[in-house]
Write a protein that holds these residues in place. Structure first.
Motif, PDB file in Angstrom:
ATOM      1  N   THR A  25       0.829  -1.210   0.000  1.00 20.48           N
ATOM      2  CA  THR A  25       0.000   0.000   0.000  1.00 20.48           C
ATOM      3  C   THR A  25       0.864   1.261   0.000  1.00 20.48           C
TER       4      THR A  25
ATOM      5  N   TRP B 223     -11.228   8.170 -12.087  1.00 20.06           N
ATOM      6  CA  TRP B 223     -12.376   7.390 -12.546  1.00 20.06           C
ATOM      7  C   TRP B 223     -12.857   8.028 -13.841  1.00 20.06           C
TER       8      TRP B 223
ATOM      9  N   ALA C 167     -11.312  12.293  -5.997  1.00 17.97           N
ATOM     10  CA  ALA C 167     -12.283  11.801  -5.023  1.00 17.97           C
ATOM     11  C   ALA C 167     -13.189  12.943  -4.593  1.00 17.97           C
TER      12      ALA C 167
ATOM     13  N   ASP D  70     -16.535  11.418  -5.935  1.00 11.68           N
ATOM     14  CA  ASP D  70     -17.039  10.467  -4.941  1.00 11.68           C
ATOM     15  C   ASP D  70     -18.084  11.169  -4.076  1.00 11.68           C
TER      16      ASP D  70
ATOM     17  N   GLY E  64      -5.573   0.802   4.005  1.00  8.49           N
ATOM     18  CA  GLY E  64      -5.598  -0.220   2.958  1.00  8.49           C
ATOM     19  C   GLY E  64      -5.800   0.320   1.556  1.00  8.49           C
TER      20      GLY E  64
ATOM     21  N   GLY F 290      -4.062   2.975  -0.023  1.00  3.33           N
ATOM     22  CA  GLY F 290      -2.913   3.600  -0.698  1.00  3.33           C
ATOM     23  C   GLY F 290      -2.225   2.674  -1.679  1.00  3.33           C
TER      24      GLY F 290
ATOM     25  N   ALA G 290      -2.505   2.627  -4.816  1.00  6.07           N
ATOM     26  CA  ALA G 290      -3.478   2.244  -5.848  1.00  6.07           C
ATOM     27  C   ALA G 290      -4.275   0.994  -5.483  1.00  6.07           C
ATOM     28  N   GLN G 291      -4.233   0.573  -4.217  1.00  7.37           N
ATOM     29  CA  GLN G 291      -5.052  -0.562  -3.783  1.00  7.37           C
ATOM     30  C   GLN G 291      -6.534  -0.235  -3.906  1.00  7.37           C
TER      31      GLN G 291
ATOM     32  N   TRP H  52      -8.074   0.819  -6.216  1.00  2.05           N
ATOM     33  CA  TRP H  52      -8.623   0.513  -7.544  1.00  2.05           C
ATOM     34  C   TRP H  52      -8.579  -0.958  -7.899  1.00  2.05           C
TER      35      TRP H  52
ATOM     36  N   PHE I  12      -9.897   8.724   0.697  1.00  2.39           N
ATOM     37  CA  PHE I  12      -9.788   7.274   0.498  1.00  2.39           C
ATOM     38  C   PHE I  12      -9.871   6.545   1.836  1.00  2.39           C
TER      39      PHE I  12
END
Lengths: 440, 268
Positions: free
Chosen positions: A376, A427, B27, B31, B190, B192, B194-195, B197, B229
């Motif tokens: 991560t 996105w 985001a 989002d 959890g 960061g 790119a996790q 995505w 995120f």
């Protein structure tokens, strides 16, 4: 000089020479292996380099995040450093065939006092180190502390750790045997804090010749232990006792969150963006840049120094969120794999005379794609390392190689890259939606 | 209060200068939950009469998830376009509600020709409080509440900012409690690298599940976040612990806006 003394001098010189030749060769190999790495591009703050080395390596600054472990480690560390003073005399005695050359050679009351104080300090520190060593052995073998029980610690790494601890016990025992027997032979001299009391008390009944032999066993045991340790050290995780110093000195100084920008990519983009070069034919003689790291030779020399500096303590893995939740990734394993792959490649080059064996660090044998994907980039491993090793830097370079050289990317990430490249967004929303938050 | 947000393009056309660019981030723009954070922070800026603007449709992804995934090419392309726009407007100061945007703009854009004074909104809020421009007249909405703060990796370890958000929270009339892993030892949510995505690699549990247990242990009413995120991950964690209705995740901006009385907050 008696024949026995001459034999001892010769044996000592032979052993010492042998040790320096054999271990020296291995140290040179390690230096060459580290030099396989690419150059580092950083403009270091020289003062900060010294500060880091003094605070973090010499001063154990980052160990104290875990207080009990820090105190135990400090006992062994200080004893180790301080005992080097006694080693000076042991070496001088070995070369000259004399006995306690400093003590007997400089006959003045202030020096005798100082000498007694130093040896007594060493004895106190040695006792503390011995106690700490028993704690270490118990902790590693009897308790189930997760960081000592991970998969990568099975087999040799576990044995390596125990060998060093047993070795420590032998070294300390020999020092006490040497001093104790010596003190029993000369009950009215020295005044060492433990040996001058315990030596005569425990060994006082033995004959003079037995005591002489015991003193020699202690002396030879200690010095062969030390020389053997020098040979063993470069094959062991324990090399950190030396490399912690250069490793903290050369540690990166940028904010932990800053990942280097790849210059080769910047150049490519500049060529693309420039109308004069964008449509020109590529220079056929230009060197094709490789992106990221597939094997150890693609990493920087500092990454490789990191790998040799790792003592497999597992503080990084203990803090890694991926590892804590059962994923395969272990930052410690990344460091161990980097080192082991370096050794393998160096051995291949030496044996075959060829440049490369076709294997790579990214592989199921070493660091797998699954491991690399689970990171991560949280920097917990970097923060946790007491000697400023940076596993994340290696992980990122390998991730770059997977994406940019091998087009090895999960489908979801391909969608992400497409969005960024085509919609300018993480996105696939149109740019016109960017102000929708203002509408409530 | 009515939001009045202008874009750099509008203000430049009107010949006006701008003190601070509010970098909203993907985001914060798209989002639904993060949009509320964006609104709360914009309201604070407006209420404190900060002369700010946004880029609107001219803003692009900073490239952070691409870079962390290993796609340096996509990152540098994105950075190149953003830097052209930022430099075109002569932007000097940037504030952002996303620690990933903050980190990359602050640390990685300068090497590509984009040098700005970049601030994360938690530091910006602390400054406004210190200058006396934010007055928490309604801080008693938090009376008797327990708040725990989640350090995001990219504000905390990555940039060493641990105290500013805590000092902001200390202004609220609430009890601050720390999780087992906090500050430099803070546990990642959890998301960061790119996790966010992709699916997790096989393992025993998700990282936010582990974090949510630490959250639950604090018995806090509010989990304060500083990252959109983390927000997603922590809210998911709250529902995994079946604590919906008992434990609420809010961004610092939302808490401050509620403390200022310029935005309602639902703590039930």
């Amino acid at each position: 000089m008696e024949p026995i003394q001459i034999i001892q001098i010769l044996a000592f010189l032979l052993l010492t020479t042998f040790t320096f030749v054999v271990s020296g060769k291995k140290y040179v190999t390690i230096y060459r292996n580290i030099s396989m790495g690419k150059a580092e591009d950083s403009a270091p703050d020289r003062v900060l380099r010294w500060k880091n080395m003094l605070r973090i390596a010499l001063g154990q600054g980052k160990m104290f995040a875990n207080l009990p472990a820090a105190v135990l480690h400090l006992c062994v560390y200080v004893a180790f450093v301080f005992t080097q003073i006694e080693l000076i005399e042991i070496f001088a005695d070995g070369i000259t065939g004399r006995h306690r050359i400093l003590y007997n050679g400089i006959q003045s009351s202030w020096f005798t006092g100082l000498y007694t104080a130093i040896i007594s300090t060493i004895e106190v520190l040695s006792l503390l180190a011995l106690i700490a060593t028993f704690f270490f052995l118990a902790r590693r073998n009897m308790l189930s502390i997760p960081r000592f029980r991970k998969a990568e610690m099975e087999g040799w790494p576990h044995r390596d750790a125990n060998i060093i601890l047993y070795w420590e016990i032998v070294l300390v025992t020999c020092i006490f045997l040497m001093n104790g027997a010596d003190a029993a032979l000369h009950p009215d001299e020295y005044g060492f804090i433990f040996s001058s009391n315990l030596g005569p008390a425990l060994l006082g009944g033995l004959s003079e010749s037995t005591l002489h032999i015991l003193e020699r066993v202690g002396w030879w045991g200690h010095i062969t232990g030390v020389l053997g340790f020098l040979i063993y050290l470069p094959y062991s995780k324990h090399l950190h006792i030396l490399l912690a110093f250069p490793n903290t000195f050369y540690a990166r100084q940028k904010p932990a969150g800053q990942m280097d920008n790849l210059d080769s990519v910047t150049q490519e983009i500049k060529l693309m963006m420039n109308p004069d070069t964008a449509f020109a034919a590529a220079d056929p003689n230009a060197e094709i840049p490789t992106f990221g790291a597939k094997d150890v030779g693609d990493l920087t020399w500092k990454n490789l120094l990191d790998a040799y500096s790792c003592t497999e303590c597992g503080r990084c893995t203990d803090q890694c969120p991926a590892n804590l939740t059962g994923k395969k990734l272990s930052p410690r394993k990344v460091m161990m794999d980097t080192r082991d792959r370096m050794e393998e490649l160096a051995a291949f080059r030496k044996g075959s005379g060829e440049e490369h064996d076709g294997k790579s660090l990214i592989s199921d044998e070493y660091v797998s794609v699954e491991e690399l994907r689970a990171c991560t980039t949280c920097n917990a491993c970097v923060e946790a390392c007491p000697v400023m090793i940076n596993p994340l830097d290696i992980i990122i370079q390998m991730r770059r190689n997977l994406i940019l050289e091998q087009s090895n990317s999960p489908e979801e990430w391909n969608a992400l890259f497409n969005s960024i490249e085509n919609s300018n967004a993480a996105w696939a929303f149109p740019a016109s939606d960017r102000l929708k938050w203002t509408e409530n | 209060m009515e939001l009045q947000v202008k874009t750099m393009a509008q203000l430049t056309a009107e010949g006006q200068s701008v003190d601070v660019l509010f970098w909203v981030g993907c985001a914060g723009s798209f989002d639904d939950r993060a949009k509320k954070i964006t609104r709360a922070f914009a309201k604070i800026l407006q209420h404190c009469e900060v002369n700010f603007a946004v880029l609107g449709s001219e803003e692009g992804c900073t490239g952070d998830p691409a870079k962390r995934a290993g796609n340096e090419f996509a990152f540098q392309m994105a950075a190149h376009m953003n830097i052209e726009i930022l430099n075109g407007y002569g932007v000097k100061n940037i504030v952002t509600t996303c620690p990933h945007c903050f980190n990359i703009l602050k640390n990685e854009y300068p090497g590509l020709g984009g040098s700005y004074e970049v601030m994360h909104h938690t530091t910006f809020l602390q400054n406004l409080i210190n200058e006396g421009r934010i007055k928490l007249t309604d801080a008693d909405v938090f009376k008797g509440r327990r708040i725990t703060y989640h350090d995001s990796c990219y504000l905390g370890r990555a940039n060493g900012i641990y105290e500013a958000p805590r000092e902001v929270l200390a202004q609220l009339d609430a009890e601050l409690v720390e999780m087992k892993s906090c500050k430099s030892k803070g546990l990642c949510c959890g998301a960061g690298g790119a996790q966010m995505w992709k699916e997790d690699e096989p393992g025993e549990e998700r990282i936010n599940t582990r974090r949510s247990r630490e959250m639950a242990d604090t018995k806090a009413d509010i989990v304060a976040a500083n990252c959109p995120f983390c927000m997603t991950m922590l809210r998911d964690g709250v529902s995994k612990q079946n604590l919906e209705g008992e434990m609420h995740v809010f961004d610092l901006a939302e808490l401050v806006a509620a403390g200022q009385g310029i935005q309602d907050i639902n703590l039930d």
